[in-house]
Design a protein around this motif. Sequence first.
Motif, PDB file in Angstrom:
ATOM      1  N   VAL B 280     -68.910  30.932 -35.739  1.00 27.39           N
ATOM      2  CA  VAL B 280     -68.826  31.002 -37.209  1.00 27.39           C
ATOM      3  C   VAL B 280     -68.234  29.724 -37.791  1.00 27.39           C
ATOM      4  CG1 VAL B 280     -68.242  32.587 -39.063  1.00 27.39           C
ATOM      5  CG2 VAL B 280     -68.017  33.343 -36.700  1.00 27.39           C
TER       6      VAL B 280
ATOM      7  N   ARG C 150     -73.815  48.930 -36.682  1.00 31.89           N
ATOM      8  CA  ARG C 150     -73.975  47.997 -37.798  1.00 31.89           C
ATOM      9  C   ARG C 150     -73.787  48.706 -39.141  1.00 31.89           C
ATOM     10  NH1 ARG C 150     -77.122  45.491 -41.170  1.00 31.89           N
ATOM     11  NH2 ARG C 150     -78.622  47.185 -41.132  1.00 31.89           N
ATOM     12  N   LYS C 154     -70.683  48.188 -41.791  1.00 24.75           N
ATOM     13  CA  LYS C 154     -71.107  47.817 -43.150  1.00 24.75           C
ATOM     14  C   LYS C 154     -70.364  48.614 -44.229  1.00 24.75           C
ATOM     15  CE  LYS C 154     -75.434  46.990 -45.641  1.00 24.75           C
ATOM     16  NZ  LYS C 154     -74.953  47.610 -46.903  1.00 24.75           N
ATOM     17  N   CYS C 207     -66.250  43.058 -36.984  1.00 28.27           N
ATOM     18  CA  CYS C 207     -65.890  41.787 -37.634  1.00 28.27           C
ATOM     19  C   CYS C 207     -64.618  41.180 -37.052  1.00 28.27           C
ATOM     20  CB  CYS C 207     -65.749  41.927 -39.152  1.00 28.27           C
ATOM     21  SG  CYS C 207     -67.316  42.283 -39.954  1.00 28.27           S
ATOM     22  N   TYR C 210     -64.358  37.405 -36.189  1.00 28.75           N
ATOM     23  CA  TYR C 210     -64.029  36.505 -37.287  1.00 28.75           C
ATOM     24  C   TYR C 210     -62.643  36.792 -37.873  1.00 28.75           C
ATOM     25  CZ  TYR C 210     -64.147  34.289 -41.869  1.00 28.75           C
ATOM     26  OH  TYR C 210     -63.823  33.532 -42.962  1.00 28.75           O
ATOM     27  N   GLU C 283     -70.232  38.096 -47.861  1.00 33.45           N
ATOM     28  CA  GLU C 283     -71.481  37.605 -47.298  1.00 33.45           C
ATOM     29  C   GLU C 283     -71.281  37.191 -45.833  1.00 33.45           C
ATOM     30  OE1 GLU C 283     -74.842  34.311 -48.591  1.00 33.45           O
ATOM     31  OE2 GLU C 283     -73.067  34.602 -49.839  1.00 33.45           O
ATOM     32  N   LYS C 284     -70.183  36.469 -45.613  1.00 29.51           N
ATOM     33  CA  LYS C 284     -69.883  36.032 -44.246  1.00 29.51           C
ATOM     34  C   LYS C 284     -69.652  37.232 -43.323  1.00 29.51           C
ATOM     35  CE  LYS C 284     -67.878  32.132 -43.118  1.00 29.51           C
ATOM     36  NZ  LYS C 284     -66.883  31.051 -43.262  1.00 29.51           N
ATOM     37  N   HIS C 286     -70.868  40.267 -43.512  1.00 24.94           N
ATOM     38  CA  HIS C 286     -72.137  40.919 -43.143  1.00 24.94           C
ATOM     39  C   HIS C 286     -72.856  40.114 -42.057  1.00 24.94           C
ATOM     40  CE1 HIS C 286     -72.073  44.325 -45.778  1.00 24.94           C
ATOM     41  NE2 HIS C 286     -71.932  43.600 -46.873  1.00 24.94           N
ATOM     42  N   ALA C 287     -72.837  38.809 -42.187  1.00 30.00           N
ATOM     43  CA  ALA C 287     -73.471  37.964 -41.169  1.00 30.00           C
ATOM     44  C   ALA C 287     -72.763  38.120 -39.819  1.00 30.00           C
ATOM     45  CB  ALA C 287     -73.470  36.504 -41.618  1.00 30.00           C
ATOM     46  N   ASP C 290     -73.742  41.433 -38.237  1.00 34.56           N
ATOM     47  CA  ASP C 290     -75.076  41.343 -37.623  1.00 34.56           C
ATOM     48  C   ASP C 290     -75.031  40.608 -36.282  1.00 34.56           C
ATOM     49  OD1 ASP C 290     -75.964  42.607 -39.872  1.00 34.56           O
ATOM     50  OD2 ASP C 290     -76.943  40.860 -40.756  1.00 34.56           O
ATOM     51  N   ALA C 291     -74.324  39.490 -36.252  1.00 36.32           N
ATOM     52  CA  ALA C 291     -74.253  38.685 -35.024  1.00 36.32           C
ATOM     53  C   ALA C 291     -73.522  39.441 -33.911  1.00 36.32           C
ATOM     54  CB  ALA C 291     -73.548  37.359 -35.308  1.00 36.32           C
TER      55      ALA C 291
END
Lengths: 319, 319, 319
Positions: B280, C150, C154, C207, C210, C283-284, C286-287, C290-291
């Motif tokens: 990221v 996912r 979310k 998440c 991150y 936004e980050k 959600h990305a 997904d990853a």
Amino acid sequence: SLLGQKRLQNMLDFVNKAKWDAWKSLGSVSQEEARQQYVDLISSLVGTEAPAVAAQPTGSTKGFQTLLVSTEDNITTIRLNRPEKKNAITVEMYNELIEALDLAGKDDSVITVITGSGDYYCSGNDLNNFTKIPEGGVEKLAKESGELLRRYVKVYIDFPKPLIGVINGPAVGVSVTLLGLFDVVYATEKATFHTPFSQLGQSPEGCSSYLFPKIMGAAKASEMLLFNKKLTAAQACEVGLVTEVFPESSFQSEVWTRLKAYAKLPRNSLALSKQLIRVVEKEKLHAVNDAEVERLVERWLSDECMQAIMSFFQAKSKL
Amino acid sequence: SLLGQKRLQNMLDFVNKAKWDAWKSLGSVSQEEARQQYVDLISSLVGTEAPAVAAQPTGSTKGFQTLLVSTEDNITTIRLNRPEKKNAITVEMYNELIEALDLAGKDDSVITVITGSGDYYCSGNDLNNFTKIPEGGVEKLAKESGELLRRYVKVYIDFPKPLIGVINGPAVGVSVTLLGLFDVVYATEKATFHTPFSQLGQSPEGCSSYLFPKIMGAAKASEMLLFNKKLTAAQACEVGLVTEVFPESSFQSEVWTRLKAYAKLPRNSLALSKQLIRVVEKEKLHAVNDAEVERLVERWLSDECMQAIMSFFQAKSKL
Amino acid sequence: SLLGQKRLQNMLDFVNKAKWDAWKSLGSVSQEEARQQYVDLISSLVGTEAPAVAAQPTGSTKGFQTLLVSTEDNITTIRLNRPEKKNAITVEMYNELIEALDLAGKDDSVITVITGSGDYYCSGNDLNNFTKIPEGGVEKLAKESGELLRRYVKVYIDFPKPLIGVINGPAVGVSVTLLGLFDVVYATEKATFHTPFSQLGQSPEGCSSYLFPKIMGAAKASEMLLFNKKLTAAQACEVGLVTEVFPESSFQSEVWTRLKAYAKLPRNSLALSKQLIRVVEKEKLHAVNDAEVERLVERWLSDECMQAIMSFFQAKSKL
């Protein structure tokens, strides 16, 4: 005062009956009347503002009304100077701070320091700011206040040299949220850090909605920004909002000894290193500032905020 | 030495008279002379470099001059091996570290460890690097040094498997700033963490301008990166730069017991999880690396940096 | 059990002989047989699942099978209710949690609380989820499980009002990684926080890849996410994953006193402030979600993960 209580009662009766939405749709005469009641309410509770102690410029000091600003030993010091009002920030002080920071960024000092006169660092926004309702009504007041805040925070985001907070006592509201944009924050053990936004129906500013979670994680940031948790100096240091805490007895001497040493370091190296650290986030911080101000303006014009502020004053008047 | 003092005096006289800008505009003969004086100055103060202790390759070890590299129990260990120079990083060592990390990333070890020989982890950049001024002059030296640094940091950003620091003693400069790119950092209680950039007129690298504020908040990061604060191992652990601190007496045994257990975990799971954590930020980190190196090259060519380095050596020679 | 041991032995023999790749290329009959062996193995070790204690809806409570959900004093509380299974999350519970959070986000409560019944907060993913292999085989199972995860994560990313974790006991796996998406996390001193992904050949989700490095720095995050370090409540609080830790004896009363006070604060101010804090990252996140899911699906279908899970069960069966 009894008169204050009476006016408050009137105001609350008014709101209970008419509600804010209704109030906004009232004819011009009633609006005028309502606005006057609101102004009277706030003024009576906050008290007439005492004239600020005149600034005592020395050396290269420019004459400000609400600040003491001086440059010595390569350090420009900006001292909030309304100790009798716990250094609450009036519209005048916002404007003077913007000017003083602009000048400090351009002068040949190596570092810039912000601190407070008296027992408080800063009690935040002076709520009297909300009582001088201009011609355009509360919408205009809210927009102007928002724009002033946006410009004020912008100066911190763009500040080009090391900015150091010397937190000499309790800090409230915007004086806390802005600390994320300082480079170093030294605090006396007497200092506390309080951001009671939701209590007043408001929302966080000063880029704290982005920087506080980044500094301390969302779990600690939200307790402050959403749930009004007041931190001690030690707690603020633990979560990284404050660099170091000093005993009150040696606070000034220890901190200024350090600052004088810092101010002897290579000027450009410090400025360029600080800019290097901040540049990665600058665009995002400006966007965050804009979003925070937009939300806050919405909040100021909301029923909920209006009612929360009145509840606050009502509780205060009962003490 | 007396000779060193004399040369230093010459150099300082030279700088006081001509200044850096003037120096840069001098004719080629004078430039040559000035360069020689500079080289002599630095060399005389830093001392002639002793030849590195020859690496003693064992097992699958490749022969490096400044490193000991070996792979055992699924662990590739890279050991900085200039203990008599406190593992200061020469140009040769930079190049060998780039190669060793490149090999470690591709070999079939599960984790990679970096540690130091002797009492120091690493004393940072070997200042002798700046005395071998090439044909193209200091501009060329600065650009080449910058490019070497950029490549060196890049290897850490892209490193594809868990990278673990075993910090066996004091760490200085780039050996500290790079820790933000390690996955786990274990330190002995004897370790310290020091990044004296501004003292030498320089600016932070190793992605620390971005990662340190992210790890510990700007208020603590700036005290290190701008104002040269040296952290103890316990302080470094508190702010999150170090994972855990161990007593010196049991440091090696406790840490290596853990590392051996880690190296038995599923290889791909570890590598892919690490990559997931880092991907990221990867693009941003490369941009930060580039910006930091660009700034540092500017700094190296500045008057201010030159003078700060000379003041540093002058102070050192007076001891 | 002896039978379980026998089946395990069969399974391990099978894997040792045929390996996963070979297994995937087997004819349809053998595949069927192999799948059955796998299902039998897991079922025999995990034990037949006891029927969930029926939810006891009260007030505005909707009838869920695996949750107790109620709204009182402006607080919607979602209680994981499989105490006999340490609140392990089955497919059914995932789906019910998604629905319950969706409803809580839209109801007129001011804050939402997630907590657990019994001694555990949540033991993570119920491994029985992996034994009900559908028609399409393990590939289909992996994809469906990934899609469910996912969607589940979310809901947390998009949750529109303050979400508070009341961590009443040990937390494992996804129930830990999701804490970065909570706004406040209160924990009893008995709670622990464990994410043993690599031990099972898997990779982090929720998440956390991150948010954990953002909250506590990579050096502490990687020890948890890569190397399976289990944190005490005090340690989790120190690194910022938990807001505050309470003694077990007063945990419930202290926490709920606070929560009731929070729920009296202005509703919109809280919701809008929370959204302001989270929108910058949405936004980050959600990305990242997904990853993480994509990587995890790959992992589930890998030899390494399969073997790690079997080793885990083998070790367990030997106890």
